[in-house]
Design a protein around this motif. Structure first.
Motif, PDB file in Angstrom:
ATOM      1  N   ARG A 129      -7.747  71.385  82.071  1.00  0.00           N
ATOM      2  CA  ARG A 129      -7.047  70.713  80.978  1.00  0.00           C
ATOM      3  C   ARG A 129      -6.222  71.686  80.133  1.00  0.00           C
ATOM      4  O   ARG A 129      -5.433  71.246  79.296  1.00  0.00           O
ATOM      5  N   LYS A 130      -6.382  72.978  80.335  1.00  0.00           N
ATOM      6  CA  LYS A 130      -5.553  73.948  79.628  1.00  0.00           C
ATOM      7  C   LYS A 130      -4.110  73.929  80.121  1.00  0.00           C
ATOM      8  O   LYS A 130      -3.215  74.452  79.458  1.00  0.00           O
ATOM      9  N   VAL A 131      -3.872  73.352  81.281  1.00  0.00           N
ATOM     10  CA  VAL A 131      -2.518  73.232  81.811  1.00  0.00           C
ATOM     11  C   VAL A 131      -1.876  71.998  81.183  1.00  0.00           C
ATOM     12  O   VAL A 131      -2.354  70.883  81.384  1.00  0.00           O
ATOM     13  N   PRO A 132      -0.803  72.146  80.407  1.00  0.00           N
ATOM     14  CA  PRO A 132      -0.187  70.987  79.748  1.00  0.00           C
ATOM     15  C   PRO A 132       0.223  69.907  80.747  1.00  0.00           C
ATOM     16  O   PRO A 132       0.900  70.178  81.737  1.00  0.00           O
ATOM     17  N   GLY A 133      -0.227  68.680  80.489  1.00  0.00           N
ATOM     18  CA  GLY A 133       0.119  67.561  81.348  1.00  0.00           C
ATOM     19  C   GLY A 133      -0.822  67.337  82.513  1.00  0.00           C
ATOM     20  O   GLY A 133      -0.684  66.347  83.237  1.00  0.00           O
ATOM     21  N   LEU A 134      -1.799  68.242  82.710  1.00  0.00           N
ATOM     22  CA  LEU A 134      -2.745  68.092  83.814  1.00  0.00           C
ATOM     23  C   LEU A 134      -3.983  67.346  83.322  1.00  0.00           C
ATOM     24  O   LEU A 134      -4.663  67.784  82.397  1.00  0.00           O
ATOM     25  N   PHE A 135      -4.266  66.199  83.951  1.00  0.00           N
ATOM     26  CA  PHE A 135      -5.432  65.389  83.607  1.00  0.00           C
ATOM     27  C   PHE A 135      -6.428  65.413  84.758  1.00  0.00           C
ATOM     28  O   PHE A 135      -6.051  65.556  85.925  1.00  0.00           O
ATOM     29  N   ILE A 136      -7.703  65.256  84.416  1.00  0.00           N
ATOM     30  CA  ILE A 136      -8.745  65.247  85.433  1.00  0.00           C
ATOM     31  C   ILE A 136      -9.618  64.019  85.256  1.00  0.00           C
ATOM     32  O   ILE A 136      -9.673  63.413  84.187  1.00  0.00           O
ATOM     33  N   GLY A 137     -10.314  63.637  86.327  1.00  0.00           N
ATOM     34  CA  GLY A 137     -11.265  62.532  86.270  1.00  0.00           C
ATOM     35  C   GLY A 137     -12.403  62.787  87.239  1.00  0.00           C
ATOM     36  O   GLY A 137     -12.180  63.173  88.386  1.00  0.00           O
ATOM     37  N   GLN A 138     -13.627  62.592  86.769  1.00  0.00           N
ATOM     38  CA  GLN A 138     -14.813  62.784  87.605  1.00  0.00           C
ATOM     39  C   GLN A 138     -15.370  61.417  87.976  1.00  0.00           C
ATOM     40  O   GLN A 138     -15.523  60.550  87.128  1.00  0.00           O
TER      41      GLN A 138
END
Length: 735
Positions: A129-138
């Motif tokens: 999430r430190k990368v701007p615009g990068l989202f994650i989902g588990q």
């Protein structure tokens, strides 16, 4: 004639006075400092220190003033009195006015440095999430690699993003669960020192999967001190982290670190999640500026999962939001890495960086996406399993030239990577114990030798960055279900890049980036000849700007376009990834970093993305799960007396879940917060997630499924619920 002699004397004197300045920069503790920025106030020329703290600056005269700065250190202006100088910097509060935006092609890394300095990482999930615009989902109990979203992509688990740690690839090709599977859980987040990233296919040293972008993590060479960290909170969550300094002086450093995490999670059926992480690293700097680094990592985890549940089961009251249809999902995985890096200083303008690594990886995952659609009696549970050996070697020769008013940097790189996978399996199972049918079972061998040339030509304020990369792939699959039938194929691809950077001044920089990249297809798809595109290409263009309109304000923006020859689409009823057709995407990125005073920081990133499939008719050409709009932002407190903390929000807009947009994946807006108090060697903290306790869906898929007792299947949203309000207490002791 006298005028001619005067001019000649003047030129001769200038040539004599101009010199090359070299030296080292250290911290007050006499430790080398990397990425220190030096700028000649007279010429505007700049330089950076390397890992050993060494720098080289050309066209310097006696009496020139050189400004030296590094985020988190007090800046200095020194007057040149000789050809060599060694400088010590003392630490200070974080100041954005020390950040220089005109640093080169990888300019966004300065944004990541600011974010890490002002809001340290609290979990493995926060790393990406430190990368701007990068989202994650588990969506599988915490042990499975996260689903990723970036630039209008549903990246699945890493299909179109290149992720590495200390030069070692995280992505795994031809993985049992999905192409490019990037399980980053072997990395202890507190050991990350630097994040280098960019979006788009514009860097020659990044190869396979670097289409939407890349993320390169760099671990710490040394620890400031030893420490013990204990966390505990809701859902029977516990975390212990120990980091021990073994050696720490100006010539060498060594440390050991270990982390253990367990949690039951918010689900009705306990996740019973457990993860163990271990890491050791030794670094040695030599008098000739050579540098050796040896690291070893190991992690193992096991978990249960409630999986992706159908919306109708919740609406009808069959289960709650945190219930399960098949409580036997879950798995176990482990990875062990050994990484050797050696940097050799051939001379003051030439460096040779070499690295070699080996990884052993094991994976076993049980999933049930469709419940009783295919097998109304036993259910549709599947097992995906593999054992993998990963090999890699790379050498990069970095050479710098200077002639007249131009500077030239050249990089020549070559290497090879290999994945040898034994008994890669997809099977229909029952209760995680009985194998009902083996659907796929075999061995994969995939090798990728490569070479690249990267150049940077600096002509005053203009930097031109032409580069080219050559990749060769060899795919082989041995099918155990067909009498060990072995098939193989191979292909090469050429990826040119051309980037332009214009430095108006140290506070304003413009970019035009052009490049071709690619992602490889799964070996099993290639060998089965279900696609003719072995290495589908991606073509990208970016128009960017980085600007500091005020000393403590940093703005960056990008207008971009990306075309892919072939897309990958998630198929819910099979739990696999398969190729589809051509796509195009375009969008706008915008980011801001602002320091309101000495201790309060604001950050925000907004992205707009528009993507469509090019081979489908209008209205049926949506790209499933591709987010059209995202936002992240927050406020951070850094060193307000003994207090530090932050409040951070993220928004992922609603998006089409299928090709005709008839099924919608709902968006969410979530806010987290934390606060820490430091006294002498102790830090007390509180970490909260979802402070407004919103009901949100972390991952969502349009899936056709059938429940027990249903006569007909239904296609609708299946989701994994996001974490409700969560709170943890933290105690850290340094010694």
């Amino acid at each position: 004639m006298k005028i001619f002699y005067a001019i000649l004397l003047s030129l001769f004197t200038t040539a004599l006075c101009a010199q090359t300045l070299k030296g080292k920069i250290f911290s007050a503790a006499n430790l080398p400092l990397e990425d220190v920025y030096l700028q000649n106030q007279r010429t505007g020329k700049h330089a950076h220190t390397n890992e050993a703290g060494f720098f080289l600056m050309r066209e310097v005269k006696h009496g020139d003033s050189v400004r030296i700065s590094l985020l988190g250190y007090r800046p200095l202006v020194v007057v040149v009195k000789g050809a060599e100088m060694n400088i010590s910097l003392s630490s200070s509060n974080i100041r954005l006015d020390e950040v220089v935006v005109s640093e080169g092609v990888n300019h966004l890394s300065s944004v990541a440095a600011v974010d890490i300095a002002t809001t340290p990482v609290n979990s493995a999930q926060e790393l990406l999430r430190k990368v701007p615009g990068l989202f994650i989902g588990q969506h599988a109990g915490g042990g499975k690699a996260e689903q990723l979203f970036l630039r209008g992509f549903d990246l699945d688990h890493g299909t179109d993003i290149n992720i590495s740690v200390d030069g070692m690839p995280v992505n795994m090709v031809s993985h049992a669960h999905g192409q490019g599977y990037a399980d980053l859980h072997f990395l202890i987040p507190e050991l990350v020192e630097k994040i280098d990233f960019d979006k788009g296919p514009y860097h020659a040293d990044k190869g396979n999967l670097a289409t939407a972008g890349y993320v390169a993590f760099q671990t710490r060479d040394r620890l400031e001190n030893s420490s013990l960290n204990l966390e505990g909170g809701r859902f029977n969550t516990f975390k212990g982290l120990g980091m021990i300094n073994l050696v720490n002086d100006s010539r060498q450093s060594a440390y050991l670190a270990g982390s253990y995490i367990k949690t039951d999670g918010p689900f009705e059926a306990s996740q019973d999640f457990k993860r163990l992480n271990l890491m050791g690293k030794y670094t040695r700097s030599f008098a000739n500026l050579d540098r050796l680094s040896l690291s070893a990592m190991h992690f193992s985890s096991s978990w249960l999962a409630s999986g992706q549940i159908p919306q109708r089961a919740v609406d009808e009251g069959l289960i709650g939001r945190f219930g399960a249809i098949d409580p036997n999902e879950g798995g176990k995985t482990s990875r062990t890495n050994v990484n050797l890096q050696y940097d050799h200083a051939v001379n003051e303008t030439t460096n040779l960086k070499s690295s070699a690594f080996y990884s052993r990886y094991d994976f076993e995952l049980y999933s049930n996406f469709t419940f009783f659609l295919n097998d109304p009696v036993n259910g549709d549970q599947i097992r995906q399993k593999e054992g993998r050996n990963i090999f890699g070697f790379q050498s990069v020769l970095d050479k710098k030239y200077s002639s007249g008013g131009a500077d030239l940097g050249l990089q020549f790189g070559a290497g090879v990577g290999g994945d040898v996978v034994n008994d890669i399996e997809l099977s229909h199972t029952l209760g995680r114990s009985a194998t009902l049918e083996q659907i796929q079972f075999g061995n994969v061998s995939e090798w990728n030798p490569y070479a690249f040339i990267n150049s940077e030509i600096e002509l005053g304020k203009l930097l031109i960055n032409p580069a080219i990369r050559l990749d060769y792939f060899s795919f082989a699959y041995t099918d155990h279900l067909k009498g060990n039938l072995r098939r193989s194929t191979a292909k090469a691809t050429l990826s040119p890049k051309l980037n332009f950077l214009y430095n108006q001044n140290k506070n304003l920089q413009f970019f035009l980036k052009l490049g071709k990249g690619f992602h490889s297809n799964d070996s099993r798809v290639v060998i089965a000849q279900t696609t003719s595109d072995i290495l589908p290409a991606a073509y990208g263009a970016d128009l960017d700007v980085s600007w500091k309109p005020a000393p403590r304000l940093i703005l960056n923006a990008a207008l971009w376009y990306l075309y892919l020859q072939q897309e990958f689409v998630y198929v819910g009823d099979e739990g696999v990834i398969e190729p589809s057709g051509r796509t195009s995407r375009k969008g706008v990125d915008f980011g801001v970093r602002y320091q309101l005073n000495n201790w309060l920081f604001l950050n925000g990133d907004i992205t707009y993305n528009h993507g469509r499939a090019l081979d489908e008719p209008g209205g049926a050409n949506y790209i499933p799960l591709a987010p059209p709009f995202t936002f992240t932002g927050g406020l951070s407190i850094k060193d307000l007396g003994r207090f530090s903390g932050s409040i951070k929000s993220r928004y992922l807009a609603s998006r089409p879940a299928n090709e005709d947009n008839s099924i919608i994946a709902k968006g969410y807006f979530i806010t987290d917060a934390n606060i820490h108090y430091t006294w002498k060697r102790f830090t007390l903290g509180i970490i909260t997630e979802n402070i407004f306790n919103r009901a949100w869906n972390e991952t969502q898929f349009a899936t056709e499924s059938r429940l027990s007792g249903e006569s007909q299947p239904t296609e609708e949203i299946h989701f994994t619920p996001g974490t409700p309000f969560n709170i943890r207490g933290v105690l850290t002791v340094r010694f």
